[in-house]
Design an enzyme around this catalytic site. Structure first.
Site, PDB file in Angstrom:
ATOM      1  N   CYS A  46       0.880  -1.185   0.000  1.00  0.00           N
ATOM      2  CA  CYS A  46       0.000   0.000   0.000  1.00  0.00           C
ATOM      3  C   CYS A  46       0.909   1.225   0.000  1.00  0.00           C
ATOM      4  O   CYS A  46       1.171   1.813   1.053  1.00  0.00           O
ATOM      5  CB  CYS A  46      -0.913   0.007   1.217  1.00  0.00           C
ATOM      6  SG  CYS A  46      -1.876  -1.526   1.448  1.00  0.00           S
TER       7      CYS A  46
ATOM      8  N   ALA B 294       1.160   4.475  -1.579  1.00  0.00           N
ATOM      9  CA  ALA B 294       0.945   5.931  -1.649  1.00  0.00           C
ATOM     10  C   ALA B 294       1.009   6.573  -0.258  1.00  0.00           C
ATOM     11  O   ALA B 294       0.579   5.951   0.716  1.00  0.00           O
ATOM     12  CB  ALA B 294      -0.395   6.219  -2.311  1.00  0.00           C
TER      13      ALA B 294
ATOM     14  N   GLY C 165       4.140   7.360  -1.069  1.00  0.00           N
ATOM     15  CA  GLY C 165       5.468   6.957  -1.527  1.00  0.00           C
ATOM     16  C   GLY C 165       6.617   7.321  -0.613  1.00  0.00           C
ATOM     17  O   GLY C 165       7.779   7.051  -0.950  1.00  0.00           O
TER      18      GLY C 165
ATOM     19  N   ASP D 237      -0.803   0.313  -5.361  1.00  0.00           N
ATOM     20  CA  ASP D 237      -1.856   1.114  -4.742  1.00  0.00           C
ATOM     21  C   ASP D 237      -3.106   1.003  -5.597  1.00  0.00           C
ATOM     22  O   ASP D 237      -3.042   0.773  -6.803  1.00  0.00           O
ATOM     23  CB  ASP D 237      -1.445   2.580  -4.597  1.00  0.00           C
ATOM     24  CG  ASP D 237      -2.309   3.287  -3.551  1.00  0.00           C
ATOM     25  OD1 ASP D 237      -1.915   3.293  -2.367  1.00  0.00           O
ATOM     26  OD2 ASP D 237      -3.381   3.810  -3.913  1.00  0.00           O
TER      27      ASP D 237
ATOM     28  N   ASP E 175      -5.365  -3.484  -6.619  1.00  0.00           N
ATOM     29  CA  ASP E 175      -5.696  -3.870  -5.249  1.00  0.00           C
ATOM     30  C   ASP E 175      -4.643  -4.867  -4.769  1.00  0.00           C
ATOM     31  O   ASP E 175      -4.373  -5.875  -5.437  1.00  0.00           O
ATOM     32  CB  ASP E 175      -7.090  -4.511  -5.244  1.00  0.00           C
ATOM     33  CG  ASP E 175      -7.594  -4.850  -3.850  1.00  0.00           C
ATOM     34  OD1 ASP E 175      -6.777  -4.937  -2.911  1.00  0.00           O
ATOM     35  OD2 ASP E 175      -8.807  -5.040  -3.705  1.00  0.00           O
TER      36      ASP E 175
ATOM     37  N   ASP F   1       2.079  -1.334   5.023  1.00  0.00           N
ATOM     38  CA  ASP F   1       1.668  -0.125   5.734  1.00  0.00           C
ATOM     39  C   ASP F   1       0.160  -0.017   5.533  1.00  0.00           C
ATOM     40  O   ASP F   1      -0.308   0.572   4.567  1.00  0.00           O
ATOM     41  CB  ASP F   1       2.403   1.094   5.175  1.00  0.00           C
ATOM     42  CG  ASP F   1       2.119   2.349   5.981  1.00  0.00           C
ATOM     43  OD1 ASP F   1       2.196   2.287   7.220  1.00  0.00           O
ATOM     44  OD2 ASP F   1       1.811   3.388   5.366  1.00  0.00           O
TER      45      ASP F   1
ATOM     46  N   CYS G  62      -0.704   4.052  11.095  1.00  0.00           N
ATOM     47  CA  CYS G  62      -0.622   5.363  11.741  1.00  0.00           C
ATOM     48  C   CYS G  62      -1.807   5.540  12.692  1.00  0.00           C
ATOM     49  O   CYS G  62      -2.438   6.588  12.742  1.00  0.00           O
ATOM     50  CB  CYS G  62      -0.564   6.491  10.713  1.00  0.00           C
ATOM     51  SG  CYS G  62      -1.967   6.554   9.579  1.00  0.00           S
TER      52      CYS G  62
END
Length: 414
Positions: A247, A249, A251, A271, A298, A315, A367
């Site tokens: 995943c 983006a 970057g 992505d 995907d 991530d 995150c």
């Protein structure tokens, strides 16, 4: 003019459910505002959203029983924010500007806004005395009660309060030195930068917009929070290896992996959205990255044989509860939205396991600071796959280093 632009941005958010940061950047980039007015506009927009529940609580007695249109309510919200938090601006200037904006919407609305704000200044404000501790914390830090309860149950009241207070702060201007082109020491020769606290390639920009600097435009640095920089360092892929970024983006982690590998080997980066892949492509070009192969697909549909990669970075999409300083609107999302994310995270972990070679290493990161998406997610995963051994787990809470909140876990497939 700063307040007119703030009004426009907030209305797009409230009425059209636009992305706050994207709308702000778009409006300000097209404006002719001075740097000072752009900063004021940004403070009003983010401050209003960060403190929305507290503002609603303060305003409620002064509009009780009245039907207030959305745009007029926006004017009142941003004005209460300024009156309470931007203490260097004279009250009369805030009210006068609010009335002017309101009259452009409806002449009589100007009289209403004037009356509400002047009553607000004259009369006693609602206090938080007598509220239950969790309800008080919810209102004074503008975190929904469900979120406060979750943080207190997963951590404790004292930690939850620190997290909530830090969420309403201003994010640091952090960047990562791009070691494909320069070194941290070379960047620090410029007195506009100082060394970070967490990452060995992290630098703090003292003022202004990093993207406008020569260092950024020349690809010597890239915008990336320090806690995010630790993800690539934790995976630490060897030169010449084949790496998967599931995943990728926008970057920042992808290009960090490339720098660690010194532009050798192959990084396959995926992505779901073409416009996001285009953003990653531009970042790679600016930073001099040439070992990344981009795919609009995907990650669950990656068509690669089993055990294809020496290292995998997942991530994962998450609730984003670690980045509320940057995206305060996230905290107002419904709590049940996390349920769908958790299901997706499990599926992505299974795909990562399938694609990882024996003796390969994987980092799962988010995150968010929600343990259901982090520690508990990994505990369930390794229980299902006993040959996945946890090597290191890191949890960074936002107040510890004034960075984003982040979780990351490194595993080896035995």
């Amino acid at each position: 003019m700063a307040r007119i632009h703030a009004f426009e941005i907030l209305n797009q958010y409230y009425i059209d459910q636009s992305y706050l940061n994207i709308t702000l950047n778009h409006v300000l980039s097209d404006s002719k505002l001075s740097r000072k007015d752009k900063d004021l506009c940004t403070h009003i927009v983010y401050g209003t959203i960060q403190n929305q529940l507290y503002i609603e609580y303060l305003l409620k007695p002064f509009i009780k029983g009245k039907r207030v249109k959305r745009k007029i309510k926006t004017i009142l919200y941003m004005s209460i924010y300024q009156l309470e938090f931007l203490t260097k601006i004279p009250h009369y200037a805030i009210i006068d500007e609010a009335v002017i904006i309101a009259k452009k919407e409806n002449y009589h609305a100007g009289d209403f806004v004037n009356a509400v704000l002047r009553n607000y200044l004259r009369q006693p404000k609602p206090t938080l005395e007598g509220l239950e501790p969790l309800q008080r914390l919810s209102i004074e830090t503008s975190h929904p009660l469900w979120l406060v309860k979750m943080l207190v149950s997963q951590y404790d009241y004292k930690t939850a309060k620190k997290i909530c207070i830090e969420d309403n702060g201003t994010p640091q201007r952090m960047a990562r030195a791009n070691t494909l082109k320069t070194s941290v020491d070379q960047i620090l020769e410029n007195e506009d930068y100082q060394k970070g606290n967490l990452s060995n390639v992290g630098v703090l920009y003292r003022h202004g917009n990093i993207a406008n600097t020569k260092e950024y435009q020349d690809g010597l640095i890239t915008v990336q929070d320090e806690s995010s920089q630790l993800v690539g360092t934790l995976l630490n892929p060897e030169k010449g290896r084949r790496v998967l970024d599931m995943c990728c983006a926008p970057g920042s982690k992808t290009t960090h992996l490339s720098a660690i590998m010194e532009n050798t080997g192959d990084i396959e980066a995926y992505d779901l959205f073409a416009h996001k892949i285009e953003l990653v492509k531009k970042n790679c070009q600016r930073l001099g990255v040439n070992n990344v192969h981009l795919h609009v697909q995907d990650a669950l549909e990656i068509d690669e044989p089993e055990a294809s990669f020496d290292a995998v970075l997942l991530d994962a999409p998450c609730s984003g509860l670690g980045v509320l300083k940057r995206k305060p609107e996230i905290k107002y999302h419904p709590s049940d939205a996390m349920d769908e994310i958790i299901v997706l995270q499990r599926k992505l972990l299974e795909k990562a396991y399938y694609l990882l070679k024996n003796n390969g290493k994987m980092v799962y990161s988010t995150c968010t600071i929600n343990k259901k998406e982090n520690e508990k997610m990994i505990a369930q995963f390794v229980k299902k796959h006993p040959n996945m051994k946890v090597i290191e787990e890191k949890l960074i809470l936002n107040y510890q280093y004034h960075s984003d909140g982040f979780y990351m876990c490194k595993m080896i497939k035995e």
